[in-house]
Design a protein around this motif. Structure first.
Motif, PDB file in Angstrom:
ATOM      1  N   THR A   1       2.770  -2.138  -9.514  1.00 57.18           N
ATOM      2  CA  THR A   1       3.449  -3.022  -8.561  1.00 57.18           C
ATOM      3  C   THR A   1       3.203  -2.586  -7.127  1.00 57.18           C
ATOM      4  OG1 THR A   1       5.497  -1.724  -8.804  1.00 57.18           O
ATOM      5  CG2 THR A   1       5.248  -3.668 -10.202  1.00 57.18           C
ATOM      6  N   GLY A   2       3.071  -1.280  -6.912  1.00 63.85           N
ATOM      7  CA  GLY A   2       2.806  -0.772  -5.562  1.00 63.85           C
ATOM      8  C   GLY A   2       1.470  -1.247  -5.035  1.00 63.85           C
ATOM      9  N   ILE A   3       0.437  -1.188  -5.903  1.00 63.09           N
ATOM     10  CA  ILE A   3      -0.900  -1.618  -5.485  1.00 63.09           C
ATOM     11  C   ILE A   3      -0.918  -3.119  -5.218  1.00 63.09           C
ATOM     12  CG2 ILE A   3      -3.311  -1.874  -6.216  1.00 63.09           C
ATOM     13  CD1 ILE A   3      -2.978   0.719  -7.814  1.00 63.09           C
ATOM     14  N   THR A   4      -0.328  -3.886  -6.119  1.00 61.82           N
ATOM     15  CA  THR A   4      -0.353  -5.350  -5.951  1.00 61.82           C
ATOM     16  C   THR A   4       0.482  -5.807  -4.748  1.00 61.82           C
ATOM     17  OG1 THR A   4       1.454  -5.506  -7.581  1.00 61.82           O
ATOM     18  CG2 THR A   4      -0.796  -5.850  -8.368  1.00 61.82           C
ATOM     19  N   SER A   5       1.499  -5.020  -4.375  1.00 57.39           N
ATOM     20  CA  SER A   5       2.273  -5.376  -3.186  1.00 57.39           C
ATOM     21  C   SER A   5       1.479  -5.071  -1.916  1.00 57.39           C
ATOM     22  CB  SER A   5       3.604  -4.623  -3.165  1.00 57.39           C
ATOM     23  OG  SER A   5       3.401  -3.223  -3.063  1.00 57.39           O
ATOM     24  N   ILE A   6       0.639  -4.025  -1.958  1.00 55.10           N
ATOM     25  CA  ILE A   6      -0.208  -3.695  -0.813  1.00 55.10           C
ATOM     26  C   ILE A   6      -1.368  -4.692  -0.708  1.00 55.10           C
ATOM     27  CG2 ILE A   6      -1.786  -1.972   0.151  1.00 55.10           C
ATOM     28  CD1 ILE A   6      -0.015   0.179  -1.201  1.00 55.10           C
TER      29      ILE A   6
END
Length: 278
Positions: free
Chosen positions: A252-257
């Motif tokens: 989720t962190g990567i996709t939010s970035i």
């Protein structure tokens, strides 16, 4: 100190297997997997001590294997092939008068399969090869030059079919359930399937993603230089291995970035020298 702990785990693992065998497997006319199952089956048919059955069969397999396989390979099985039947014999003395029954049949099967599998998994994870049915696999593979790893499954199939004739199809089905649970845990331990995930990430926001992985999650990573097959442009793949507990945080962190980031996530069988990928 490490050696003491090492052999203590051998005793604990063998004890778990033995107690499960004597308190849950035998009283419920069930079978465990492999050689333990053969020992139990012979007990049901002849009345001979299952611990003696297992010890004798283990000794025969090891003796025959010593004629064909390397000594070092066979030695890995020696301790567990002795400790498990010995523990089964010792614990049978104290558990013979124990009438232990779980409230539900399904619960009995799950607990029996889990504890048996956990005991063997504990041994494997600490460097002890256990279950000479796997040594039997290696022996058959060597003799017939067939690289199959399913010979021990044939033993289990024969055991289940035999149980149909000795008892009935219900008992055979119950034993199959126990064997499947045990084998799942044992296979997981044998092939070192662990709780880590490997991430491959291609993103246009490399610096932000790298900063998130290193500083927010505390994991190392490495960059792989690649070229796009269609665009022919030079790109980088970010590679990182993280704990399963941080799987969703990283995803989720990567996709939010970068919502358009290309991410491939795979299971890992083992992680050695984790720091080497930095």
């Amino acid at each position: 100190m490490k050696k003491i702990i090492h052999y203590l785990i051998l005793i604990i693992g063998s004890l778990i297997i033995a107690l499960t065998f004597n308190i849950l497997i035998i009283p419920n006319n069930l079978l465990s997997f492999g050689i333990d199952g053969i020992g139990a089956l012979l007990y049901y048919v002849t009345g001979l001590s299952p611990s003696i059955n297992i010890l004798v069969i283990n000794a025969i397999i090891i003796l025959i294997s010593s004629l064909f396989l390397k000594r070092e390979h066979i030695e890995d099985y020696l301790l567990s092939s002795i400790s498990i039947p010995v523990m089964i014999y010792i614990t049978s003395i104290f558990t013979s008068n124990i009438n232990f029954a779980l409230p539900e049949t399904v619960l009995t099967l799950i607990v029996s399969g889990f504890l048996t599998g956990y005991g063997y998994a504990l041994l494997y994870k600490n460097g002890f090869k256990s279950g000479t049915s796997f040594l039997f696999e290696d022996l058959i593979s060597y003799l017939f030059k067939l690289p199959s790893k399913y010979y021990s499954l044939i033993i289990d199939i024969i055991l289940i079919i035999s149980m149909i004739f000795i008892f009935d199809y219900k008992i055979a089905f119950y034993s199959l359930f126990v064997i499947l649970i045990s084998r799942y845990l044992i296979t997981k331990a044998r092939f070192n399937i662990n709780d880590s995930k490997m991430f491959y990430v291609i993103t246009t926001k490399e610096n932000e993603v790298k900063d998130y992985i290193i500083n927010n999650l505390g994991y190392e990573l490495t960059e792989l230089a690649v070229k796009g097959g269609f665009t022919k442009k030079d790109k980088s793949i970010l590679l990182s291995v993280v704990s399963e507990n941080d799987y969703y945080r990283l995803k989720t962190g990567i996709t939010s970035i970068d919502p358009k980031a290309f991410i491939v996530i795979t299971n890992t069988y083992d992680v050695i020298n984790r720091k080497a990928i930095q």
